[in-house]
Motif scaffolding. Sequence first.
Motif, PDB file in Angstrom:
ATOM      1  N   UNK A 152      24.174   6.092  30.972  1.00  0.00           N
ATOM      2  CA  UNK A 152      24.068   7.538  30.851  1.00  0.00           C
ATOM      3  C   UNK A 152      25.457   8.122  30.602  1.00  0.00           C
ATOM      4  N   UNK A 153      25.489   9.248  29.888  1.00  0.00           N
ATOM      5  CA  UNK A 153      26.773   9.869  29.565  1.00  0.00           C
ATOM      6  C   UNK A 153      27.561  10.234  30.820  1.00  0.00           C
ATOM      7  N   UNK A 166      33.508   6.020  12.906  1.00  0.00           N
ATOM      8  CA  UNK A 166      32.212   5.514  13.348  1.00  0.00           C
ATOM      9  C   UNK A 166      32.222   5.200  14.843  1.00  0.00           C
ATOM     10  N   UNK A 167      33.326   4.666  15.336  1.00  0.00           N
ATOM     11  CA  UNK A 167      33.431   4.356  16.759  1.00  0.00           C
ATOM     12  C   UNK A 167      33.353   5.627  17.601  1.00  0.00           C
ATOM     13  N   UNK A 168      34.051   6.674  17.152  1.00  0.00           N
ATOM     14  CA  UNK A 168      34.007   7.962  17.848  1.00  0.00           C
ATOM     15  C   UNK A 168      32.588   8.533  17.801  1.00  0.00           C
ATOM     16  N   UNK A 193      37.886  13.939  25.229  1.00  0.00           N
ATOM     17  CA  UNK A 193      39.084  13.462  24.539  1.00  0.00           C
ATOM     18  C   UNK A 193      38.748  12.539  23.371  1.00  0.00           C
ATOM     19  N   UNK A 194      37.599  11.878  23.436  1.00  0.00           N
ATOM     20  CA  UNK A 194      37.225  10.956  22.360  1.00  0.00           C
ATOM     21  C   UNK A 194      37.159  11.668  21.016  1.00  0.00           C
ATOM     22  N   UNK A 195      36.777  12.938  21.043  1.00  0.00           N
ATOM     23  CA  UNK A 195      36.640  13.693  19.790  1.00  0.00           C
ATOM     24  C   UNK A 195      37.910  13.648  18.950  1.00  0.00           C
ATOM     25  N   UNK A 242      30.103   9.863  20.805  1.00  0.00           N
ATOM     26  CA  UNK A 242      29.767  11.278  20.905  1.00  0.00           C
ATOM     27  C   UNK A 242      28.266  11.527  20.774  1.00  0.00           C
ATOM     28  N   UNK A 243      27.565  10.662  20.040  1.00  0.00           N
ATOM     29  CA  UNK A 243      26.125  10.844  19.835  1.00  0.00           C
ATOM     30  C   UNK A 243      25.283   9.991  20.780  1.00  0.00           C
ATOM     31  N   UNK A 244      25.933   9.343  21.743  1.00  0.00           N
ATOM     32  CA  UNK A 244      25.206   8.495  22.683  1.00  0.00           C
ATOM     33  C   UNK A 244      24.179   9.303  23.466  1.00  0.00           C
ATOM     34  N   UNK A 245      22.955   8.799  23.527  1.00  0.00           N
ATOM     35  CA  UNK A 245      21.882   9.423  24.294  1.00  0.00           C
ATOM     36  C   UNK A 245      21.606   8.576  25.537  1.00  0.00           C
TER      37      UNK A 245
END
Length: 305
Positions: A177-178, A221-223, A188-190, A227-230
Motif C-alpha cells: 500500500x502507498x 518510467x521508474x518514477x 520527492x519521487x516526482x 507515482x501511479x502505484x495502486x
Amino acid sequence: MAATNSPAAAAGEVVNPLALAVLIALNWINGCATAEPTNHRVNDSTSQKVEGKYAPVNGLRIYYEIHGPINSPNPPLVLLHGGGSTIQTSFGKVLPALAKNRMVIAFEQQGHGHTADVDRPFSFEQSADDTAALLKYLKIEKADFYGYSNGGSIALQMGIRHPQLVRKLVVMSAMFKRDGLYPELLESIRNGTAENMPPELREAYLAAAPDPRQLPTFVAKSVRRMMEFKDVPAADIAAIRAPTLIILGDGDVVRPEHAVEMFRLLPHSRLAILPGTDHMMIINRADLLLTIIPEFLDAPMPQEK
C-alpha cells in the motif's frame, strides 16, 4: 524492533533529502558493485563462469543467468531485483552462498540491466507476468522467489497472479500500500531525473544497458510506476497461501508498522526486522540474510488446516 521517524534516521547521517528520496524510491543502490559490461559473471560458489542468456518472452529479450547445481533436490530460487537495479547490485553479496546447494535463476527485468526496454510502462503486475513467462520458457513448474524492494512487490504479485508457480516467498523492503512508505518519499519521487541520478548509479546503468540513450526514459518510467502505484487489496494479500518471509530494516523506506500489517494478513508468514539497517544497507547484510533466508527456504512446508 525500533521504529524511526525517517528512513535516513538509522544511518545517522545528514544527506540531501531529494537525492536520498530518488535513490531510495528507484532503488538505485549507492556504493554497490556496478553492472558489468559483459554477459559473463563469476559464480563464486563453483569458481566457474556463468554465461548470461536471453529468453524471448512477452515481447522482451530477458537477460538471465543460472547459478548453482541445476540438478539440486532443492527447489529453484528466482531472484527479483529492485527498481533501477541489476542482478549484482541487489544480490551480489548473497548470490554465491545461495547458489551453493540450489539452482538460482537471476534475471533482469524490462529496461533494467542487460534487458532492453519496450514500448510499455513499468508495472509490478506486468513484471510478474514476465517472470511467469520466463519460468515457462525455462520449463520450471514451481520455485521459491526472493524479491528486494520493487522486486518484493513483484514477488507478492507472483503469489497473487501466479500462485501455481510459487512454493515460498521472501519479500524484502517492499510495500503493498502507498501508505506503507514514509509520506515524504512519494512526494520527492516526482522530482527524479537522469540529471540528479547519483553518478555511480548512472554509470552502472550506462555500462549494462543495450541502448544507454534510453536513460531519461528509464528514469521517467521508474518514477511513473511509483507515482501511479495502486494499493493491493488486503484480501489479495491474505489469499496468498505460500509461506512468506518478510524482511525489513528498522530504518528502511517501508514503515515497520506496514511490515507488521503484511505479516498479520499473510496466513503463513514470518517477520524479520534487521537492527541498524536502512534500505540501501539491507542488501549488504549478508551476515544476517544468509542465516535467516536459507533456514526459511529449507524448513518444511506448513500443513494446511
